[in-house]
Design a protein around this motif. Structure first.
Motif, PDB file in Angstrom:
ATOM      1  N   GLU A   1      44.760  48.200  50.125  1.00  0.00           N
ATOM      2  CA  GLU A   1      45.134  48.323  51.532  1.00  0.00           C
ATOM      3  C   GLU A   1      43.903  48.374  52.431  1.00  0.00           C
ATOM      4  N   GLU A   2      42.893  49.124  52.009  1.00  0.00           N
ATOM      5  CA  GLU A   2      41.688  49.230  52.830  1.00  0.00           C
ATOM      6  C   GLU A   2      40.891  47.927  52.825  1.00  0.00           C
ATOM      7  N   ALA A   3      40.871  47.244  51.670  1.00  0.00           N
ATOM      8  CA  ALA A   3      40.186  45.947  51.612  1.00  0.00           C
ATOM      9  C   ALA A   3      40.860  44.940  52.534  1.00  0.00           C
ATOM     10  N   LEU A   4      42.186  44.958  52.560  1.00  0.00           N
ATOM     11  CA  LEU A   4      42.921  44.062  53.463  1.00  0.00           C
ATOM     12  C   LEU A   4      42.645  44.399  54.923  1.00  0.00           C
ATOM     13  N   ALA A   5      42.510  45.696  55.222  1.00  0.00           N
ATOM     14  CA  ALA A   5      42.202  46.108  56.598  1.00  0.00           C
ATOM     15  C   ALA A   5      40.833  45.581  57.018  1.00  0.00           C
ATOM     16  N   TYR A   6      39.865  45.634  56.111  1.00  0.00           N
ATOM     17  CA  TYR A   6      38.542  45.076  56.409  1.00  0.00           C
ATOM     18  C   TYR A   6      38.615  43.554  56.542  1.00  0.00           C
ATOM     19  N   HIS A   7      39.430  42.937  55.688  1.00  0.00           N
ATOM     20  CA  HIS A   7      39.608  41.481  55.752  1.00  0.00           C
ATOM     21  C   HIS A   7      40.165  41.056  57.119  1.00  0.00           C
ATOM     22  N   CYS A   8      41.121  41.858  57.628  1.00  0.00           N
ATOM     23  CA  CYS A   8      41.703  41.556  58.944  1.00  0.00           C
ATOM     24  C   CYS A   8      40.633  41.644  60.042  1.00  0.00           C
ATOM     25  N   GLN A   9      39.753  42.632  59.929  1.00  0.00           N
ATOM     26  CA  GLN A   9      38.665  42.751  60.903  1.00  0.00           C
ATOM     27  C   GLN A   9      37.749  41.527  60.844  1.00  0.00           C
ATOM     28  N   ILE A  10      37.427  41.081  59.625  1.00  0.00           N
ATOM     29  CA  ILE A  10      36.556  39.914  59.474  1.00  0.00           C
ATOM     30  C   ILE A  10      37.203  38.681  60.096  1.00  0.00           C
ATOM     31  N   LYS A  11      38.519  38.528  59.899  1.00  0.00           N
ATOM     32  CA  LYS A  11      39.222  37.387  60.488  1.00  0.00           C
ATOM     33  C   LYS A  11      39.093  37.381  62.005  1.00  0.00           C
ATOM     34  N   GLU A  12      39.237  38.550  62.625  1.00  0.00           N
ATOM     35  CA  GLU A  12      39.129  38.638  64.078  1.00  0.00           C
ATOM     36  C   GLU A  12      37.709  38.317  64.550  1.00  0.00           C
ATOM     37  N   ILE A  13      36.718  38.806  63.805  1.00  0.00           N
ATOM     38  CA  ILE A  13      35.323  38.521  64.164  1.00  0.00           C
ATOM     39  C   ILE A  13      35.048  37.022  64.041  1.00  0.00           C
ATOM     40  N   ARG A  14      35.574  36.406  62.988  1.00  0.00           N
ATOM     41  CA  ARG A  14      35.375  34.964  62.798  1.00  0.00           C
ATOM     42  C   ARG A  14      36.007  34.161  63.931  1.00  0.00           C
ATOM     43  N   LYS A  15      37.179  34.592  64.380  1.00  0.00           N
ATOM     44  CA  LYS A  15      37.827  33.904  65.502  1.00  0.00           C
ATOM     45  C   LYS A  15      36.954  33.969  66.752  1.00  0.00           C
ATOM     46  N   THR A  16      36.410  35.159  66.991  1.00  0.00           N
ATOM     47  CA  THR A  16      35.548  35.340  68.168  1.00  0.00           C
ATOM     48  C   THR A  16      34.301  34.474  68.060  1.00  0.00           C
ATOM     49  N   ASN A  17      33.678  34.456  66.876  1.00  0.00           N
ATOM     50  CA  ASN A  17      32.471  33.659  66.667  1.00  0.00           C
ATOM     51  C   ASN A  17      32.760  32.163  66.776  1.00  0.00           C
ATOM     52  N   GLU A  18      33.903  31.767  66.231  1.00  0.00           N
ATOM     53  CA  GLU A  18      34.271  30.347  66.276  1.00  0.00           C
ATOM     54  C   GLU A  18      34.475  29.875  67.716  1.00  0.00           C
ATOM     55  N   LYS A  19      35.121  30.729  68.505  1.00  0.00           N
ATOM     56  CA  LYS A  19      35.336  30.398  69.912  1.00  0.00           C
ATOM     57  C   LYS A  19      34.008  30.303  70.661  1.00  0.00           C
ATOM     58  N   ALA A  20      33.115  31.255  70.400  1.00  0.00           N
ATOM     59  CA  ALA A  20      31.812  31.262  71.059  1.00  0.00           C
ATOM     60  C   ALA A  20      30.977  30.052  70.642  1.00  0.00           C
ATOM     61  N   ASP A  21      31.072  29.661  69.351  1.00  0.00           N
ATOM     62  CA  ASP A  21      30.311  28.503  68.877  1.00  0.00           C
ATOM     63  C   ASP A  21      30.830  27.211  69.505  1.00  0.00           C
ATOM     64  N   LYS A  22      32.134  27.135  69.705  1.00  0.00           N
ATOM     65  CA  LYS A  22      32.715  25.963  70.356  1.00  0.00           C
ATOM     66  C   LYS A  22      32.191  25.837  71.781  1.00  0.00           C
ATOM     67  N   GLU A  23      32.094  26.952  72.471  1.00  0.00           N
ATOM     68  CA  GLU A  23      31.556  26.939  73.834  1.00  0.00           C
ATOM     69  C   GLU A  23      30.085  26.551  73.826  1.00  0.00           C
ATOM     70  N   TYR A  24      29.366  26.978  72.766  1.00  0.00           N
ATOM     71  CA  TYR A  24      27.956  26.596  72.637  1.00  0.00           C
ATOM     72  C   TYR A  24      27.824  25.086  72.446  1.00  0.00           C
ATOM     73  N   GLN A  25      28.709  24.520  71.611  1.00  0.00           N
ATOM     74  CA  GLN A  25      28.673  23.085  71.374  1.00  0.00           C
ATOM     75  C   GLN A  25      28.956  22.300  72.652  1.00  0.00           C
ATOM     76  N   GLU A  26      29.723  22.906  73.545  1.00  0.00           N
ATOM     77  CA  GLU A  26      30.051  22.273  74.824  1.00  0.00           C
ATOM     78  C   GLU A  26      29.012  22.577  75.896  1.00  0.00           C
ATOM     79  N   GLY A  27      27.964  23.298  75.503  1.00  0.00           N
ATOM     80  CA  GLY A  27      26.906  23.620  76.436  1.00  0.00           C
ATOM     81  C   GLY A  27      27.252  24.708  77.429  1.00  0.00           C
ATOM     82  N   LYS A  28      28.242  25.545  77.079  1.00  0.00           N
ATOM     83  CA  LYS A  28      28.700  26.588  77.998  1.00  0.00           C
ATOM     84  C   LYS A  28      28.158  27.970  77.661  1.00  0.00           C
TER      85      LYS A  28
END
Length: 351
Positions: free
Chosen positions: A92-119
């Protein structure tokens, strides 16, 4: 735990009680968790990515400090011993950490997309960060789980992952194995052993202390009489307590006082009435204990007229301590035409 589990989730879901539970059970009464910091979140954990796994926890609160997400505090109510508990909590705790990592990855992916667009500015510093979409400076919030054990007997299950693992007897290999595998200790509030109820600051103090004494009528009665100041508990606390202890008398008394709407004074009357009822119940049980052995003998005597009684059936009768059940068995044995007929119906009696 069925209905009891639902009641406990609702009862302990109050942020005042939830904070008090953590402070009293694990922090020796130090007020490290504050009610205003807590926010209930979904108890469901779900893993995707081609692996479908869902875990439902009992109560989950997110703790916020200075407006920032600080920690996840999880409570698991347990009435029966789960001998695989360390792995269950670890998952249960490993899954909770996994969920946090997923959210961080979403945030990073969005930020990287904006970087690729020069924003925006560059997100990843190296290939590893880009590959796993998780940066060196990204951190997880702590996840802690407390097990509140409401069982009748002391917890006999494993209290850590090491208690669950067979390391073998070959030395020194087994000792080295122990060093390689994390111990992963569980955090318990075992109400059969806990002593320092003064650590609790809310109505949890009398609630939990009385629950511990629920099977000792004399201690229970003495505690109530000597600590009447603690009986200024709300109706919800008394209601949940009555269901956890399966007290029909207290349930009826609470319902009666609620209908009369007599408030706190009425609740005190209800408790006084219940204590008197406990006294009477104790007197009745005392009288019945001397007769139980005779009732067991009566059942066996009636059944012996049909032939030999199996060791299993004889043991079951010998271990029965409920006089009403034994009376029912006497009547059934008198009507039955065989031991088999008696065995078939003995657990189906409507008492």
């Amino acid at each position: 735990m069925g209905k009891e589990d639902i009641l406990l989730k609702s009862y302990l879901g109050d942020v005042r009680r939830y904070a008090d539970l953590w402070n009293g059970a694990l922090f020796c009464g130090e007020q490290l968790v504050k009610p205003e910091e807590l926010e209930e979140i979904s108890p469901v954990l779900l893993k995707g990515g081609g692996i479908f796994l869902e875990k439902r926890r009992d109560l989950v609160m997110k703790q916020n400090r200075d407006g920032q997400y600080f920690a996840i505090l999880v409570v698991e109510n347990q009435k029966n011993i789960d001998y695989s508990m360390p792995v269950r909590i670890a998952l249960e705790e490993a899954l909770a950490y996994h969920c946090q990592i997923k959210e961080i990855r979403k945030t990073n992916e969005k930020a990287d997309k904006e970087y690729q667009e020069g924003k925006s500015q560059k997100v990843y510093a190296d290939a590893g960060e880009r590959l796993y979409m998780f940066r060196k400076e990204d951190k997880l919030k702590p996840v802690a789980t407390m097990i509140v054990y409401w069982g009748e007997e002391a917890w006999q299950g494993p209290k850590s992952l090491h208690d669950l693992i067979d390391f073998g007897r070959e030395e020194p290999f087994n000792k080295q194995l122990r060093k390689l595998i994390p111990e992963y200790p569980l955090h318990f509030l075992d109400l059969n052993y806990f002593q320092h109820f003064e650590y609790f600051k809310t109505e949890l103090r009398p609630f939990l202390e009385l629950y511990k004494k629920r099977n000792n009528k004399e201690e229970f009665r003495k505690y109530v009489q000597e600590n009447k100041k603690y009986w200024k508990m709300d109706k919800e606390t008394l209601y949940v307590f009555s269901h956890l202890t399966n007290s029909k008398n207290l349930k009826e008394l609470i319902k009666s006082e609620q209908e009369k709407k007599e408030g706190e004074k009425g609740m005190c009357k209800a408790i006084d009435g219940w204590i008197e009822d406990v006294k009477e119940e104790g007197r009745i049980e005392g009288k019945m204990e001397g007769k139980i052995e005779g009732k067991r003998e009566s059942v066996l005597t009636l059944l012996e007229s049909f032939g030999e009684i199996s060791d299993g059936l004889r043991k079951k009768i010998a271990e029965q301590t409920n006089a009403l059940v034994l009376v029912g068995w006497i009547k059934l044995a008198a009507k039955a035409k065989s031991i088999e007929e008696f065995s078939f119906h003995m657990d189906k009696l409507d008492l």
